[in-house]
Design a protein around this motif. Structure first.
Motif, PDB file in Angstrom:
ATOM      1  N   UNK A  88       0.844  -1.211   0.000  1.00 17.99           N
ATOM      2  CA  UNK A  88       0.000   0.000   0.000  1.00 17.99           C
ATOM      3  C   UNK A  88       0.872   1.250   0.000  1.00 17.99           C
ATOM      4  N   UNK A  89       1.941   1.238   0.812  1.00 22.69           N
ATOM      5  CA  UNK A  89       2.780   2.429   0.922  1.00 22.69           C
ATOM      6  C   UNK A  89       3.652   2.623  -0.318  1.00 22.69           C
ATOM      7  N   UNK A  90       3.986   1.524  -1.014  1.00 26.00           N
ATOM      8  CA  UNK A  90       4.770   1.646  -2.255  1.00 26.00           C
ATOM      9  C   UNK A  90       4.036   2.469  -3.316  1.00 26.00           C
ATOM     10  N   UNK A  91       2.714   2.465  -3.261  1.00 22.88           N
ATOM     11  CA  UNK A  91       1.934   3.235  -4.243  1.00 22.88           C
ATOM     12  C   UNK A  91       2.125   4.746  -4.075  1.00 22.88           C
ATOM     13  N   UNK A  92       2.704   5.157  -2.930  1.00 26.93           N
ATOM     14  CA  UNK A  92       2.908   6.584  -2.657  1.00 26.93           C
ATOM     15  C   UNK A  92       4.271   7.081  -3.131  1.00 26.93           C
ATOM     16  N   UNK A  93       5.129   6.170  -3.593  1.00 23.65           N
ATOM     17  CA  UNK A  93       6.467   6.575  -4.024  1.00 23.65           C
ATOM     18  C   UNK A  93       6.391   7.626  -5.136  1.00 23.65           C
ATOM     19  N   UNK A  94       7.142   8.708  -4.954  1.00 18.88           N
ATOM     20  CA  UNK A  94       7.157   9.786  -5.938  1.00 18.88           C
ATOM     21  C   UNK A  94       6.041  10.791  -5.765  1.00 18.88           C
ATOM     22  N   UNK A  95       5.095  10.519  -4.854  1.00 17.20           N
ATOM     23  CA  UNK A  95       3.970  11.440  -4.639  1.00 17.20           C
ATOM     24  C   UNK A  95       4.329  12.504  -3.609  1.00 17.20           C
ATOM     25  N   UNK A  96       3.785  13.678  -3.807  1.00 11.97           N
ATOM     26  CA  UNK A  96       3.957  14.752  -2.829  1.00 11.97           C
ATOM     27  C   UNK A  96       2.867  14.621  -1.764  1.00 11.97           C
ATOM     28  N   UNK A  97       3.252  14.624  -0.507  1.00  9.68           N
ATOM     29  CA  UNK A  97       2.282  14.517   0.587  1.00  9.68           C
ATOM     30  C   UNK A  97       2.470  15.662   1.578  1.00  9.68           C
ATOM     31  N   UNK A  98       1.391  16.032   2.237  1.00  7.06           N
ATOM     32  CA  UNK A  98       1.427  17.068   3.268  1.00  7.06           C
ATOM     33  C   UNK A  98       1.654  16.396   4.614  1.00  7.06           C
ATOM     34  N   UNK A  99       2.590  16.937   5.399  1.00  2.21           N
ATOM     35  CA  UNK A  99       2.914  16.358   6.713  1.00  2.21           C
ATOM     36  C   UNK A  99       3.106  17.462   7.748  1.00  2.21           C
ATOM     37  N   UNK A 100       3.082  17.024   9.005  1.00  2.08           N
ATOM     38  CA  UNK A 100       3.446  17.889  10.123  1.00  2.08           C
ATOM     39  C   UNK A 100       4.639  17.277  10.838  1.00  2.08           C
ATOM     40  N   UNK A 101       5.563  18.111  11.330  1.00  2.00           N
ATOM     41  CA  UNK A 101       6.697  17.620  12.104  1.00  2.00           C
ATOM     42  C   UNK A 101       6.210  17.320  13.518  1.00  2.00           C
ATOM     43  N   UNK A 102       6.428  16.070  13.984  1.00  2.00           N
ATOM     44  CA  UNK A 102       5.973  15.701  15.328  1.00  2.00           C
ATOM     45  C   UNK A 102       7.133  15.347  16.267  1.00  2.00           C
ATOM     46  N   UNK A 103       8.348  15.186  15.717  1.00  2.33           N
ATOM     47  CA  UNK A 103       9.506  14.917  16.579  1.00  2.33           C
ATOM     48  C   UNK A 103      10.777  15.381  15.891  1.00  2.33           C
ATOM     49  N   UNK A 119      -3.415  16.213   7.736  1.00  3.47           N
ATOM     50  CA  UNK A 119      -4.755  16.172   7.165  1.00  3.47           C
ATOM     51  C   UNK A 119      -5.772  16.715   8.164  1.00  3.47           C
ATOM     52  N   UNK A 120      -5.606  16.295   9.431  1.00  2.64           N
ATOM     53  CA  UNK A 120      -6.522  16.782  10.458  1.00  2.64           C
ATOM     54  C   UNK A 120      -6.436  18.300  10.585  1.00  2.64           C
ATOM     55  N   UNK A 121      -5.197  18.817  10.523  1.00  7.26           N
ATOM     56  CA  UNK A 121      -5.017  20.267  10.629  1.00  7.26           C
ATOM     57  C   UNK A 121      -5.670  21.004   9.476  1.00  7.26           C
ATOM     58  N   UNK A 122      -5.541  20.428   8.264  1.00  4.26           N
ATOM     59  CA  UNK A 122      -6.151  21.072   7.092  1.00  4.26           C
ATOM     60  C   UNK A 122      -7.668  21.042   7.176  1.00  4.26           C
ATOM     61  N   UNK A 123      -8.209  19.903   7.663  1.00  3.30           N
ATOM     62  CA  UNK A 123      -9.663  19.788   7.774  1.00  3.30           C
ATOM     63  C   UNK A 123     -10.200  20.747   8.828  1.00  3.30           C
ATOM     64  N   UNK A 124      -9.440  20.919   9.920  1.00  2.51           N
ATOM     65  CA  UNK A 124      -9.882  21.864  10.959  1.00  2.51           C
ATOM     66  C   UNK A 124      -9.857  23.293  10.423  1.00  2.51           C
ATOM     67  N   UNK A 125      -8.830  23.603   9.646  1.00  2.00           N
ATOM     68  CA  UNK A 125      -8.760  24.944   9.050  1.00  2.00           C
ATOM     69  C   UNK A 125      -9.910  25.149   8.071  1.00  2.00           C
ATOM     70  N   UNK A 126     -10.198  24.105   7.276  1.00  6.28           N
ATOM     71  CA  UNK A 126     -11.305  24.191   6.324  1.00  6.28           C
ATOM     72  C   UNK A 126     -12.629  24.325   7.058  1.00  6.28           C
ATOM     73  N   UNK A 158     -14.169  19.315   2.245  1.00  9.99           N
ATOM     74  CA  UNK A 158     -12.937  19.414   3.029  1.00  9.99           C
ATOM     75  C   UNK A 158     -13.162  19.392   4.517  1.00  9.99           C
ATOM     76  N   UNK A 159     -14.396  19.433   4.971  1.00 12.26           N
ATOM     77  CA  UNK A 159     -14.718  19.368   6.400  1.00 12.26           C
ATOM     78  C   UNK A 159     -16.050  18.645   6.569  1.00 12.26           C
TER      79      UNK A 159
END
Length: 317
Positions: A88-103, A119-126, A158-159
């Motif tokens: 499942x995760x191999x299908x994401x290779x080369x894709x741009x994803x949105x992330x948050x730094x947690x550590x 994603x949660x942050x974007x949905x809350x903003x939306x 989006x929300x």
């Protein structure tokens, strides 16, 4: 030659007496600072997935390697094997994803991201934007995004808003799946907006005709009606009438004398002939009686049902 660059001093003097410097470590130091700033500000950052293993995704961050644990990857099914998860995760290779730094841990050289938190942050903003845009009483289109025992979630762009189970239909609904499926496109009525709690309350039934508005035209005291027992309680039974009206058959109206335990007298799904004894449409109440129906009326009703059943069997034959 001539470029001005940042460097880190590794050694003051090597075997030949040279000052030993590092450009890459200086660049990494700036990346660590930038990562710490993103984490402190809880900002969303976008990166390209470079690699994947059974544990998660590798996303380069400047001169650093960031890691997204599998538990923080969006839409990764639970309960699957490690090999299936890796696939499942191999299908994401080369894709741009949105992330948050947690550590951020420089000593252990750990930079950890979360796609789920982004994603949660974007949905809350939306959702905040939607709460400003929406108005109570208006109608919007949405896509059913999830079903729970207590209601259905609808993506409004989006929300999500929630249709409580009591707002799905005018008749009693045991589970939202009786009315909706995930992926359905629906028109919803904006019922409540809670800006402080960031909640959007929706309704389906407010867009449907209220059957109680026609109750006085459809029913009158003394009328014989046919209904199906929808649930039984200690004080009596609720009976579903058409179209979507639920009436009360109180225990005192089940027989003479009244049964001490209504569950021993009637059961869910049972079809009964009953008499209307009270109507209060403004309170959405309609009272029924079983004991007020005569034996002759029951016999005629039963005969009609038997005749209908016999005709059905003949038609099949």
């Amino acid at each position: 030659v001539g470029d001005e660059i940042d460097v880190i001093i590794l050694r003051l003097e090597d075997d030949d007496g040279n000052l030993v410097l590092s450009v890459s470590q200086a660049q990494q130091s700036e990346d660590w600072k930038r990562a710490e700033q993103l984490m402190n500000d809880e900002e969303i950052w976008e990166g390209v997935v470079m690699d994947a293993n059974k544990g998660g995704l590798i996303v380069p961050f400047g001169n650093l390697r960031g890691f997204v644990p599998a538990s923080h990857v969006v839409d990764l099914p639970r309960g699957i094997s490690e090999d299936e998860r890796k696939g499942q995760m191999d299908t994401l290779l080369g894709n741009k994803i949105a992330v948050k730094v947690i550590e951020v841990n420089r000593k252990r050289r750990r930079l950890v991201f979360s796609q789920r938190d982004a994603q949660r942050g974007r949905r809350e903003a939306r959702k905040e934007i939607l709460l400003d845009e929406l108005k109570e009483g208006e109608v919007r289109k949405g896509i059913v995004s999830g079903l729970r025992d207590f209601g259905a979630f609808v993506d409004l762009g989006g929300a999500d808003g929630l249709i409580h189970i009591s707002e799905l239909a005018w008749h009693r609904v045991k589970h939202p799946q009786e009315v909706l499926n995930v992926g359905d496109e629906v028109d919803v009525y904006i019922l409540r907006l809670d800006t402080e709690g960031k909640r959007i309350g929706l309704s389906l039934k407010r867009l449907q005709k209220n059957p109680w508005a026609q109750a006085e035209e459809m029913y009158h005291v003394g009328q014989l009606v046919e209904g199906v027992v929808s649930r039984v309680a200690q004080f009596g039974a609720f009976v579903s009438l058409e179209p979507g009206i639920e009436a009360l058959l109180h225990a005192s109206q089940l027989g003479d004398p009244a049964p001490t335990d209504p569950t021993q007298a009637v059961w869910e799904g049972q079809r009964l002939l009953l008499r209307v004894i009270s109507i209060e449409p403004e309170r959405q109440r309609l009272g029924l009686s079983f004991k007020e129906v005569t034996q002759e009326e029951r016999d005629r009703w039963q005969q009609r049902h038997d005749d209908t059943a016999a005709e059905g069997q003949e038609a099949k034959a």
